[in-house]
Structure formats: structure tokens, C-alpha cells
Design an enzyme around this catalytic site. Structure first.
Site, short mmCIF file in Angstrom:
data_model
loop_
_atom_site.label_atom_id
_atom_site.label_comp_id
_atom_site.label_asym_id
_atom_site.label_seq_id
_atom_site.Cartn_x
_atom_site.Cartn_y
_atom_site.Cartn_z
N LYS A 1 -5.99 29.24 -14.30
CA LYS A 1 -7.06 30.01 -14.95
C LYS A 1 -8.42 29.58 -14.39
O LYS A 1 -9.27 30.41 -14.13
CB LYS A 1 -7.07 29.78 -16.48
CG LYS A 1 -5.99 30.49 -17.24
CD LYS A 1 -6.27 31.94 -17.55
CE LYS A 1 -5.51 32.89 -16.71
NZ LYS A 1 -4.11 32.96 -16.59
N ASN B 1 -4.97 37.28 -47.20
CA ASN B 1 -4.60 37.16 -45.79
C ASN B 1 -4.57 35.68 -45.46
O ASN B 1 -5.56 34.99 -45.66
CB ASN B 1 -5.65 37.89 -44.94
CG ASN B 1 -5.43 37.69 -43.46
OD1 ASN B 1 -4.30 37.37 -43.03
ND2 ASN B 1 -6.47 37.87 -42.68
N GLY B 2 -3.45 35.20 -44.96
CA GLY B 2 -3.36 33.79 -44.59
C GLY B 2 -2.25 33.10 -45.34
O GLY B 2 -1.32 33.75 -45.83
N CYS C 1 -2.05 40.19 -41.48
CA CYS C 1 -2.54 41.00 -42.61
C CYS C 1 -3.96 41.50 -42.35
O CYS C 1 -4.77 40.84 -41.70
CB CYS C 1 -2.55 40.19 -43.88
SG CYS C 1 -0.94 39.49 -44.25
N GLU D 1 -8.87 30.90 -10.83
CA GLU D 1 -9.01 32.33 -10.61
C GLU D 1 -10.28 32.93 -11.20
O GLU D 1 -10.81 33.87 -10.64
CB GLU D 1 -7.77 33.10 -11.08
CG GLU D 1 -7.55 33.11 -12.55
CD GLU D 1 -6.31 33.90 -12.95
OE1 GLU D 1 -5.97 34.88 -12.29
OE2 GLU D 1 -5.69 33.52 -13.96
N HIS E 1 2.02 9.71 -7.33
CA HIS E 1 2.81 9.89 -6.11
C HIS E 1 2.00 10.60 -5.03
O HIS E 1 2.57 11.31 -4.21
CB HIS E 1 4.11 10.64 -6.43
CG HIS E 1 4.98 9.88 -7.37
ND1 HIS E 1 5.71 8.77 -7.00
CD2 HIS E 1 5.19 10.03 -8.70
CE1 HIS E 1 6.34 8.28 -8.06
NE2 HIS E 1 6.04 9.03 -9.10
N LYS F 1 -4.91 43.30 -10.89
CA LYS F 1 -4.19 43.10 -12.15
C LYS F 1 -2.69 43.20 -11.92
O LYS F 1 -1.90 42.54 -12.55
CB LYS F 1 -4.66 44.14 -13.18
CG LYS F 1 -4.03 43.99 -14.55
CD LYS F 1 -4.47 42.70 -15.23
CE LYS F 1 -3.77 42.43 -16.54
NZ LYS F 1 -3.85 41.00 -16.92
N ARG G 1 -3.53 45.16 -35.89
CA ARG G 1 -3.17 43.76 -36.14
C ARG G 1 -1.68 43.60 -36.36
O ARG G 1 -1.17 42.49 -36.35
CB ARG G 1 -3.92 43.24 -37.37
CG ARG G 1 -5.42 43.26 -37.21
CD ARG G 1 -6.12 43.19 -38.54
NE ARG G 1 -6.02 41.89 -39.16
CZ ARG G 1 -6.95 40.94 -39.07
NH1 ARG G 1 -8.03 41.16 -38.39
NH2 ARG G 1 -6.79 39.79 -39.69
N GLU H 1 -0.96 26.19 -15.88
CA GLU H 1 -1.64 27.43 -16.28
C GLU H 1 -3.15 27.20 -16.39
O GLU H 1 -3.95 28.05 -16.00
CB GLU H 1 -1.04 27.94 -17.60
CG GLU H 1 -1.71 29.15 -18.20
CD GLU H 1 -1.71 30.40 -17.29
OE1 GLU H 1 -1.05 30.39 -16.25
OE2 GLU H 1 -2.43 31.36 -17.65
N TRP I 1 1.65 41.56 -43.09
CA TRP I 1 2.67 41.14 -42.15
C TRP I 1 3.39 39.95 -42.80
O TRP I 1 2.78 38.91 -43.07
CB TRP I 1 2.04 40.73 -40.81
CG TRP I 1 3.11 40.48 -39.82
CD1 TRP I 1 3.99 41.40 -39.33
CD2 TRP I 1 3.46 39.25 -39.23
NE1 TRP I 1 4.86 40.80 -38.45
CE2 TRP I 1 4.56 39.49 -38.37
CE3 TRP I 1 2.97 37.94 -39.31
CZ2 TRP I 1 5.17 38.48 -37.62
CZ3 TRP I 1 3.57 36.95 -38.56
CH2 TRP I 1 4.65 37.22 -37.73
C1 F6R Z 1 -2.98 35.06 -13.57
C2 F6R Z 1 -2.29 36.32 -13.41
C3 F6R Z 1 -1.23 36.40 -12.36
C4 F6R Z 1 -0.03 37.16 -12.90
C5 F6R Z 1 0.98 37.40 -11.79
C6 F6R Z 1 2.23 38.08 -12.30
O1 F6R Z 1 -3.91 35.14 -14.61
O2 F6R Z 1 -2.56 37.26 -14.07
O3 F6R Z 1 -0.86 35.15 -11.89
O4 F6R Z 1 0.53 36.42 -13.92
O5 F6R Z 1 0.40 38.20 -10.79
O6 F6R Z 1 1.91 39.30 -12.87
P1 F6R Z 1 2.92 40.05 -13.81
O7 F6R Z 1 3.07 39.25 -15.05
O8 F6R Z 1 2.33 41.40 -14.03
O9 F6R Z 1 4.23 40.10 -13.07
#
Ligand code: F6R
Length: 617
Positions: free
Chosen positions: A492, A100-101, A2, A495, A511, A612, A27, A488, A76
Site C-alpha cells: 500500500k 445500533n452496536g 444496523c 503504490e 537473514h 484497477k 449498510r 500488504e 443486521w
Molecule cells: C493493490 C492492488 C493490486 C490488486 C491485484 C489483483 O492495491 O489493487 O495488487 O490486488 O492487481 O487484482 P484483482 O484482485 O482484481 O485480481
């Protein structure tokens, strides 16, 4: 989620409200409305669907241009369907409000109101608040006092903005969870909104309300008070001196941070695209080609890379648990050169933010050509993956500019959760589906309540990152849903902060990798209150005994976890089904790597050596 706008001042209020609501459209919403003063009476115009519908209604009221005070809303739906009747603003006698909420105790409130002879007309929790304010004003209290007292009767993270025909030209807002921002209009008056966007057109000097703040606006000024005590409080103004680039980042230092904070709205938009929001069913996937493919799958293979692979691993937990369908999650780069034993009753799902990742694309293209049923789950309309797969399902996270995937991870998980729950219902396996569904709808609100730049959670994460910064290496460990999250989290950290980190299933540490543990290694233990917590706790003790610096992340009331850990980040307090905990933990692990990267001074949005979209194998 919302969006709220409120205005009182010298400008045409309806214009301010509609422009503000437009800026909040990102949103996600499924109905909208505005209320404005015509003399001492309040007129409400609202409609299901888009803001254009409300504009058409308003156009039939030329005198609306005269209004100088009003409130507006994009809704929403969480409690009740996205209908005009459930749209905001809601009226109770002379009281009109937007909200909202979530009001957690709405059932008790409704029961008491009905008992006292009131008849709510909508299915929303929001409308009930108006009755509380109305009753108090009828007993002689001012709008401000009535709103404050009513708020003390509700539990849940929310914000409201209220007007009354008894006090024309006054808007009262409260923030108690969901964000609310206020500003003095330089032309005289006050504008309120759920985020700073609608205010920036008029001023750069804004006040971010704190939890428990009440704001009162009139054409002659603004005042703040404490909701509980009623005492006046002073709130400092933030000057949003945003350059065009910063405006694009909406004031955040990095796109990554902005995108972490956008996760609630990314979830809303994704659910809007995935679900038939008018249905009374839980997890009603909107009719689309993918649904038939899901329905007939006897086995599922999910292929992905990197973060998308982690989201897919999480999907396996839900799909196997609820839909009772065997799932294997494959690294696309490995799967494409293997000779996997799969048959045509196997549905192959390719998960990819960009929809252009070479390895994922290759698997889907080849298998589709061989006649396998294939689905693309991607954030990019028109991407090659979406075109190559037999059916495409879109995660609507909006553009993700930061190279590190954040909000797209969340919506990939969310999509797979919806697939799993939908299939589980079809196959009669998910007993808790209704409860999980209503909690899923509420999640974006709950998350936006704690995902706040100034939140204590963020401070705690930042302080912890400072203390761990110079250690030699990092292990993230977790079991169950926390295992994909551990992977994950480590990715993060690697990277964007360029530090060595590994994610492990907590039971696997002994192990081999436990040999690395000493006082220069941090072990970050993901141990929320779920079915695996006890086992993870034992693994924590094993590494602590070997000298590791332990950071515990868990339930805020988990005293034993807090005591045994050297460092401690409590998760936000929320009652939630354990299968949804990953959505609460995800921003925490993302923020942890972000704060590390800030301290390291790395190029957060464009980490070295990364692209990316990985279009080469
Ligand atoms: C990590 C990251 C990458 C992507 C991977 C797959 O933060 O961005 O590990 O997740 O390159 O990318 P997509 O999802 O575009 O296939």
C-alpha cells in the site's frame, strides 16, 4: 450493519423515516421497522427481510401519514436471528427504541432484569436497554434522564434512539461508539441518523455527535448534553458542502478513504451473501455449489496477485489451523508457467477483486478445462473469472473505485476465514468456532466504532506519518497473521505514496535485510497481543539496537512495546480472538499509507502507472 433514523418535526415522519432507511440500505440489513406516534400512542410496524415488507405494512395504516414523530431501523442480526420479533424498534411498555452496536454486558443485564420480574420477548441485547429506561421513567424520571442513567449501566460501543408515550414528540439519541449524526430540519424539527446520508435531503448543516453525547430533539429544537455529567454541551455544525462528485465520495477527500471507512458495511454484506443467516449454527455457509467443492477438497491451492495474494496468504493460516487441510498460496503469474504437481483432489481457488486479472484467470480457466475443481472468489458478478470457475463465491464489498485495494482485501480475508471455520467445524477441528463466530458478527460494529474520520486513532496515524515522512525506507515486520499484513502494508505504501517499503516476516530480517538498517530507516513493527508478540518483540530490539526508527503498533495497554518504540500507534481497545486481529490492524495500515500519500501529494485514487484491473499478463 444496523441503520438508525429518528425524526420529529413538521413533515410526515413515516415518509422521512422510510426515505432515510432507504439511504442506509447500503449498510446491509436483514430486517427493518419503524415506530411512529398515533396521537399519544406509538405504533410499531416491523418485518424480517427488506424494507418493502415494512412499507406494505405501513400502507395498511393511512393515518400513519399524520405522524410527525418516529424512529426507524434496519437491523443486521448479531444477537439473535433475523426474525420479525428480533427486528427493531423494540417496545417495553411506553418506551420504544432502536439500537445500533453491541451491549457487551447484556447477559448480566438480562439476568438482573429477569430477577426483577421482567420478560424480554426478543433474543436481542437491544431490547434490554428499553427495560432499563422504562424502570427509570416509572420511578418518575424524564426520558432524557432515564436514557442517560441507563447508558451508564451498559458497556460496549453502541448508539440508541428512544421515544416514550409519556413524552410524545421527543426523541432522545445517544452516541457511545457507533456513529450518530443530527441536524435541525429547516422546516422545524430534528432528524437523527447513523450517517449523514438521510439528512442531506433536508439540510447540509449537520452535527456529528461525539462519543458520550446525548441529543434531545423536539419540534422546537435540538440540545446536546454530556451523557456522564448531564451538563449541556455545545456542538458545532459541519456544513457538508458536497459537490455532486463529493457527494459520490460522501464527503471523503478520496475514494480510497471512503472505501477504508466502508469496510464494516462491506463485511456485513459479504457475510450476508456467504452465510445462511437464519441458521443457529456458527459459520453456516449458505447452500451453494462451492460448498460441496470445499467439503471434498483434500488439498487447496489458492492463486491470486497483489493484494488478493496477501489476503490468500492470510487465508492459509486459518485454513491450515482449523480445517487441517494443506494449502499453498501461489502467485498466479508464476504458477501458470510452472509445472505444478497437483492432482484432481486439489481444489483450486482463484481470488480476485475484479475477476478479470489475466494471470489468475488463466490458471483457473486452464485447470477447470483439465477437470480440476475450481472456485472463484471475486467482488464482480458477471466477471470472466466467475463464469470460468466451476463455482463462484462473491465478496459483496460494492464498487471499489480507488485503484488501491482496501475493502476488497478485508472481504477476501473474511471469505477465506469463513471457509476455514466452516471446514474446521465439519472436520471437528475448531474448538472456538462458536466464540469466533459471534465475535465475527460483532466485528463490523466494533470497527465502525473506531473507524471515524475524527477518531483519535486517525489523528495518531496522521501525526506519526508526518514524523516518518522523510526517512529513506520502510520495513513492515510481523509474524503469524501479521506477516501477510506486513506485506500488504508495504505494498500500500509503495503504490500510493511512492516510497520504498518492504514487508518481511519478522524472523527473516536478520537473514539479510538487517544490513540496511540505520537511523534513516523506519521499521514498523506489527505486534498485537497474539501468540507471536514475544518473538516479534525480540526482532524489534534487534533493529532498534542497529539504529532503526521504530514505530510500534500494538495493544493499547502494551506498555513495554510503547516504551521501546520511538513512535507508537495503539490499536483500538477491544477484546477479540487473536485470529480476528487482522481485521482490526488492516484499516490502521491502510490509513498509514493513506496519510503518507496525502502528505506526499500523490494522486491517491489513481496512482501513477497502475490500473484497477490488470487484464494483461
Ligand atoms: C493493490 C492492488 C493490486 C490488486 C491485484 C489483483 O492495491 O489493487 O495488487 O490486488 O492487481 O487484482 P484483482 O484482485 O482484481 O485480481
Amino acid at each position: 450493519m444496523c441503520g438508525i433514523v429518528g425524526y420529529v418535526g413538521q413533515r410526515p415522519a413515516v415518509d422521512v423515516l422510510l426515505r432515510g432507511l432507504r439511504r442506509l440500505e447500503y449498510r446491509g440489513y436483514d430486517s427493518a421497522g419503524v415506530a411512529f406516534f398515533r396521537g399519544s400512542k406509538i405504533e410499531i410496524q416491523k418485518s424480517e427481510g427488506k424494507l418493502e415488507n415494512v412499507e406494505k405494512l405501513i400502507n395498511q395504516f393511512p393515518e400513519s401519514a399524520e405522524a410527525r414523530c418516529g424512529i426507524g431501523h434496519t437491523r443486521w442480526a448479531t444477537h439473535g436471528k433475523p426474525t420479525t420479533q428480533n427486528a427493531h424498534p423494540h417496545r417495553t411498555g411506553h418506551v420504544v427504541l432502536v439500537h445500533n452496536g453491541i451491549i457487551e454486558n447484556y447477559q448480566e443485564i438480562k439476568r438482573d432484569l429477569v430477577h426483577r420480574g421482567h420478560q424480554p420477548v426478543s433474543e436481542t441485547d437491544s431490547e434490554l436497554f428499553g427495560f432499563l429506561v422504562f424502570e427509570k421513567m416509572e420511578s418518575g424520571k424524564s426520558l432524557k434522564t432515564a436514557v442517560a442513567e441507563s447508558f451508564r449501566e451498559v458497556t460496549g460501543a453502541c448508539s440508541v434512539v428512544v421515544m416514550s408515550e409519556k413524552e410524545p414528540g421527543t426523541v432522545v439519541g445517544v452516541r457511545n461508539g457507533s456513529p450518530l449524526v443530527a441536524a435541525v430540519d429547516p422546516k422545524g424539527g430534528v432528524i437523527l441518523a447513523s450517517d449523514a446520508q438521510p439528512l442531506l435531503e433536508y439540510t447540509r448543516e449537520v452535527v456529528f455527535l461525539e462519543h458520550g453525547d446525548l441529543v434531545l430533539g423536539t419540534s422546537s429544537g435540538i440540545s446536546f448534553s454530556d451523557l456522564k455529567t448531564g451538563a449541556t454541551v455545545s456542538r458545532s455544525t459541519s456544513v457538508l458542502d458536497w459537490s455532486p462528485a463529493a457527494l459520490d465520495k460522501q464527503g471523503y477527500d478520496h475514494y480510497m478513504l471512503k472505501e477504508i471507512f466502508e469496510q464494516p458495511s462491506a463485511m456485513v454484506d459479504t457475510l450476508n451473501g456467504l452465510l445462511d443467516r437464519a441458521s443457529a449454527e456458527s459459520f453456516p455457509l449458505a447452500a451453494q455449489p462451492a460448498v460441496e467443492l470445499l467439503n471434498t477438497a483434500e488439498r487447496i491451492v489458492i492463486v491470486a496477485c497483489g493484494t488478493a495474494w496477501h489476503a490468500s496468504l492470510m487465508g492459509k493460516y486459518w485454513l491450515e489451523k482449523w480445517a487441517r487441510v494443506p494449502v499453498s498460496v501461489e502467485l498466479a503469474s508464476e504458477f501458470r508457467y510452472r509445472d505444478p504437481a497437483i492432482d484432481k483432489r486439489t481444489l483450486v481457488i482463484g481470488v480476485s477483486q475484479s475477476g478479470e486479472t489475466a494471470d489468475t484467470l488463466a490458471v483457473i480457466t486452464e485447470l477447470r478445462k483439465k477437470g480440476f475443481p475450481t472456485i472463484a472468489v471475486t467482488n464482480t458478478r458477471g466477471s470472466t473469472l466467475a463464469r470460468e470457475a466451476q463455482a463462484a463465491v462473491f465478496t459483496n464489498a460494492g464498487p471499489e473505485i480507488g485503484v488501491a485495494a482496501t475493502k476488497t482485501f478485508t472481504v477476501q480475508m473474511l471469505t477465506l476465514l469463513c471457509f476455514a471455520a466452516f471446514l474446521g467445524k465439519r472436520r471437528g477441528q475448531s474448538a472456538d468456532a462458536d466464540e469466533i463466530f459471534s465475535q465475527t458478527l460483532r466485528l463490523p460494529h466494533l470497527l465502525s466504532g473506531y473507524l471515524d474520520v475524527r477518531s483519535p486513532l486517525r489523528q495518531a496515524i496522521r501525526e506519526t506519518a508526518k514524523k516518518l515522512l522523510n526517512l529513506r525506507g520502510f520495513f513492515f515486520i510481523g509474524r503469524g497473521y501479521c506477516f501477510p499484513l506486513a506485506l500488504e502494508a508495504a505494498l500500500k505504501l509503495k503504490e500510493i505514496a511512492y516510497v520504498h517499503a518492504e514487508g518481511y516476516a519478522a524472523g527473516e530480517l536478520k537473514h539479510g535485510p538487517i544490513a540496511m538498517i540505520d537511523q534513516d530507516i523506519a521499521v514498523i513493527v506489527l505486534a498485537p497481543n497474539d501468540a507471536w508478540r514475544e518473538k516479534t518483540f525480540s526482532n524489534l530490539e534487534e533493529v532498534k539496537a542497529r539504529g532503526a526508527q521504530v514505530l510500534g503498533i500494538g495493544n493499547p495497554r502494551d506498555e513495554s512495546l510503547r516504551k521501546v518504540s520511538h513512535f507508537w500507534i495503539p490499536l483500538p481497545e477491544m477484546e477479540i480472538h487473536e485470529s480476528l486481529i487482522p481485521f482490526v490492524l488492516t484499516p490502521v495500515i491502510q490509513l498509514l499509507s493513506y496519510e503518507f500519500a496525502v502528505l506526499k501529494g500523490t494522486d491517491i485514487d489513481k496512482p501513477r502507472n497502475l490500473a484497477k484491473s490488470v487484464t494483461v499478463e
